[in-house]
Design a protein around this motif. Structure first.
Motif, PDB file in Angstrom:
ATOM      1  N   ASN A 145      28.408  -8.545  14.193  1.00  0.00           N
ATOM      2  CA  ASN A 145      27.957  -7.277  14.296  1.00  0.00           C
ATOM      3  C   ASN A 145      26.830  -7.179  13.406  1.00  0.00           C
ATOM      4  N   LEU A 146      25.766  -7.113  13.841  1.00  0.00           N
ATOM      5  CA  LEU A 146      24.525  -7.015  12.876  1.00  0.00           C
ATOM      6  C   LEU A 146      23.451  -6.171  13.346  1.00  0.00           C
ATOM      7  N   GLU A 147      23.938  -4.814  13.586  1.00  0.00           N
ATOM      8  CA  GLU A 147      23.177  -3.878  13.855  1.00  0.00           C
ATOM      9  C   GLU A 147      22.222  -3.600  12.809  1.00  0.00           C
ATOM     10  N   LYS A 148      20.922  -3.050  13.087  1.00  0.00           N
ATOM     11  CA  LYS A 148      20.000  -2.562  11.966  1.00  0.00           C
ATOM     12  C   LYS A 148      19.889  -3.699  10.986  1.00  0.00           C
ATOM     13  N   GLU A 149      19.859  -5.066  11.625  1.00  0.00           N
ATOM     14  CA  GLU A 149      19.591  -6.025  10.700  1.00  0.00           C
ATOM     15  C   GLU A 149      18.393  -6.083   9.797  1.00  0.00           C
ATOM     16  N   ASP A 150      17.111  -5.635  10.372  1.00  0.00           N
ATOM     17  CA  ASP A 150      16.071  -5.604   9.693  1.00  0.00           C
ATOM     18  C   ASP A 150      15.871  -4.371   8.837  1.00  0.00           C
ATOM     19  N   SER A 151      16.573  -3.317   8.843  1.00  0.00           N
ATOM     20  CA  SER A 151      16.384  -2.116   8.271  1.00  0.00           C
ATOM     21  C   SER A 151      17.195  -2.346   6.846  1.00  0.00           C
ATOM     22  N   LYS A 152      17.325  -1.246   6.021  1.00  0.00           N
ATOM     23  CA  LYS A 152      17.917  -1.455   4.642  1.00  0.00           C
ATOM     24  C   LYS A 152      19.329  -1.759   4.694  1.00  0.00           C
ATOM     25  N   ASN A 153      20.031  -1.159   5.783  1.00  0.00           N
ATOM     26  CA  ASN A 153      21.514  -1.436   5.691  1.00  0.00           C
ATOM     27  C   ASN A 153      21.844  -2.277   6.671  1.00  0.00           C
ATOM     28  N   THR A 154      23.135  -2.806   6.458  1.00  0.00           N
ATOM     29  CA  THR A 154      23.780  -3.502   7.696  1.00  0.00           C
ATOM     30  C   THR A 154      24.921  -2.456   8.121  1.00  0.00           C
ATOM     31  N   VAL A 155      24.926  -2.143   9.375  1.00  0.00           N
ATOM     32  CA  VAL A 155      25.897  -1.292   9.929  1.00  0.00           C
ATOM     33  C   VAL A 155      27.060  -2.163  10.638  1.00  0.00           C
ATOM     34  N   LEU A 156      28.236  -2.133  10.193  1.00  0.00           N
ATOM     35  CA  LEU A 156      29.381  -2.818  10.796  1.00  0.00           C
ATOM     36  C   LEU A 156      30.345  -1.919  11.534  1.00  0.00           C
ATOM     37  N   ASN A 157      30.847  -2.076  12.593  1.00  0.00           N
ATOM     38  CA  ASN A 157      31.927  -1.192  13.350  1.00  0.00           C
ATOM     39  C   ASN A 157      33.143  -2.237  13.389  1.00  0.00           C
ATOM     40  N   VAL A 158      34.326  -1.700  13.299  1.00  0.00           N
ATOM     41  CA  VAL A 158      35.392  -2.384  13.461  1.00  0.00           C
ATOM     42  C   VAL A 158      36.435  -1.495  14.258  1.00  0.00           C
ATOM     43  N   ASN A 159      36.856  -1.883  15.433  1.00  0.00           N
ATOM     44  CA  ASN A 159      37.747  -0.853  16.297  1.00  0.00           C
ATOM     45  C   ASN A 159      39.339  -1.542  15.906  1.00  0.00           C
ATOM     46  N   SER A 160      40.153  -0.767  16.030  1.00  0.00           N
ATOM     47  CA  SER A 160      41.557  -1.079  15.902  1.00  0.00           C
ATOM     48  C   SER A 160      42.326  -0.315  16.989  1.00  0.00           C
ATOM     49  N   ASP A 161      43.486  -0.469  17.497  1.00  0.00           N
ATOM     50  CA  ASP A 161      44.278   0.408  18.296  1.00  0.00           C
ATOM     51  C   ASP A 161      45.704   0.249  18.297  1.00  0.00           C
ATOM     52  N   ASP A 162      46.443   0.561  19.425  1.00  0.00           N
ATOM     53  CA  ASP A 162      47.753   0.700  19.379  1.00  0.00           C
ATOM     54  C   ASP A 162      48.421  -0.463  19.368  1.00  0.00           C
ATOM     55  N   SER A 163      47.584  -1.759  19.673  1.00  0.00           N
ATOM     56  CA  SER A 163      48.153  -2.866  19.812  1.00  0.00           C
ATOM     57  C   SER A 163      48.145  -3.747  18.614  1.00  0.00           C
ATOM     58  N   ASN A 205      37.432   2.229  13.320  1.00  0.00           N
ATOM     59  CA  ASN A 205      37.766   3.321  14.282  1.00  0.00           C
ATOM     60  C   ASN A 205      39.230   2.848  14.603  1.00  0.00           C
ATOM     61  N   HIS A 206      40.189   4.037  14.836  1.00  0.00           N
ATOM     62  CA  HIS A 206      41.444   3.675  15.336  1.00  0.00           C
ATOM     63  C   HIS A 206      41.464   4.437  16.858  1.00  0.00           C
ATOM     64  N   THR A 207      41.369   3.510  17.638  1.00  0.00           N
ATOM     65  CA  THR A 207      40.991   4.094  19.305  1.00  0.00           C
ATOM     66  C   THR A 207      42.470   4.266  19.807  1.00  0.00           C
ATOM     67  N   GLY A 208      43.442   4.123  19.026  1.00  0.00           N
ATOM     68  CA  GLY A 208      44.902   4.208  19.858  1.00  0.00           C
ATOM     69  C   GLY A 208      45.262   5.694  19.946  1.00  0.00           C
ATOM     70  N   LYS A 209      46.472   5.991  19.968  1.00  0.00           N
ATOM     71  CA  LYS A 209      47.056   7.155  20.121  1.00  0.00           C
ATOM     72  C   LYS A 209      48.255   7.476  19.315  1.00  0.00           C
ATOM     73  N   LEU A 210      48.739   6.497  18.927  1.00  0.00           N
ATOM     74  CA  LEU A 210      49.969   6.503  17.942  1.00  0.00           C
ATOM     75  C   LEU A 210      49.598   7.205  16.598  1.00  0.00           C
ATOM     76  N   PRO A 211      50.406   8.042  16.086  1.00  0.00           N
ATOM     77  CA  PRO A 211      50.333   8.623  14.672  1.00  0.00           C
ATOM     78  C   PRO A 211      49.941   7.495  13.616  1.00  0.00           C
ATOM     79  N   LYS A 212      49.630   8.276  12.474  1.00  0.00           N
ATOM     80  CA  LYS A 212      49.449   7.069  11.312  1.00  0.00           C
ATOM     81  C   LYS A 212      50.649   6.662  10.653  1.00  0.00           C
ATOM     82  N   ASN A 213      51.736   7.337  10.975  1.00  0.00           N
ATOM     83  CA  ASN A 213      53.036   7.096  10.361  1.00  0.00           C
ATOM     84  C   ASN A 213      53.684   6.054  10.910  1.00  0.00           C
ATOM     85  N   ILE A 214      53.330   5.809  12.315  1.00  0.00           N
ATOM     86  CA  ILE A 214      54.024   4.804  13.194  1.00  0.00           C
ATOM     87  C   ILE A 214      52.985   3.490  13.334  1.00  0.00           C
ATOM     88  N   MET A 215      51.798   3.823  13.619  1.00  0.00           N
ATOM     89  CA  MET A 215      50.684   2.822  13.815  1.00  0.00           C
ATOM     90  C   MET A 215      49.407   3.028  12.833  1.00  0.00           C
TER      91      MET A 215
END
Ligand code: CU
Length: 174
Positions: A45-63, A84-94
């Motif tokens: 994940n190398l968005e904005k590679e040439d700009s000042k910052n490197t922007v990284l995105n990681v997704n996680s889910d209920d699996s 990002n947590h793209t699932g539906k389960l609450p924090k205390n379970i997942m």
């Protein structure tokens, strides 16, 4: 059919089998390379590679998985990392977080220790990590930023109980 004809038929059959195997092999090889290429791309994940910052995105889910297990960023550049947590389960379970460890910190030892810090959202009160997101429930996101000057491999992990074996990755600083 006389013996000669039977032999001929068997010979053709054998050739057919061999050809089928060769075709299957080359197809699956093609598929693998395609998959590898795709995975490699999606993992990096190398968005904005040439700009000042490197922007990284990681997704996680209920699996109980991160969608990327390898991240790359340049040394000395500000890294802006969003989990990002793209699932539906609450924090205390997942619940999911992303804790980026210092180089050479043992991810298994760290994650086991983290279990003792439930009151601190499973973040150990030590100096073995560089940065961490909040513990997220389904639908939540958190963004952190940090800079790493030393090239190398830095492990990241989710410290929610039972997750670290499945939810690990490496940030490669180059
Ligand atoms: Cu998790």
């Amino acid at each position: 059919m006389d013996q000669l004809e039977i032999n001929k038929v068997n010979f053709m059959k054998n050739i057919y089998y061999v050809l089928t195997i060769i075709i299957l092999c080359s197809c699956s090889e093609k598929d693998n390379s395609k998959k590898l290429f795709f995975d490699t791309n999606s993992n990096i994940n190398l968005e904005k590679e040439d700009s000042k910052n490197t922007v990284l995105n990681v997704n996680s889910d209920d699996s109980m998985l991160y969608d990327k297990n390898v991240l790359r960023a340049k040394a000395g550049k500000k890294i802006i990392l969003t989990l990002n947590h793209t699932g539906k389960l609450p924090k205390n379970i997942m619940g999911h977080n992303l804790v980026l460890l210092k180089m050479n910190v043992d991810v298994n030892v760290f994650s086991k220790l983290a279990l003792e810090f439930k009151n601190n959202d499973y973040i150990p009160l030590n100096e073995d990590f560089i940065a961490h997101t909040k513990m997220l429930g389904g639908g939540e996101s958190d963004t952190i930023s940090f800079t790493i000057n030393e090239p190398g491999e830095y492990k990241y992990v989710c410290t929610f109980p039972g997750h670290y074996q499945m939810m690990q990755g490496v940030l490669i600083i180059y």
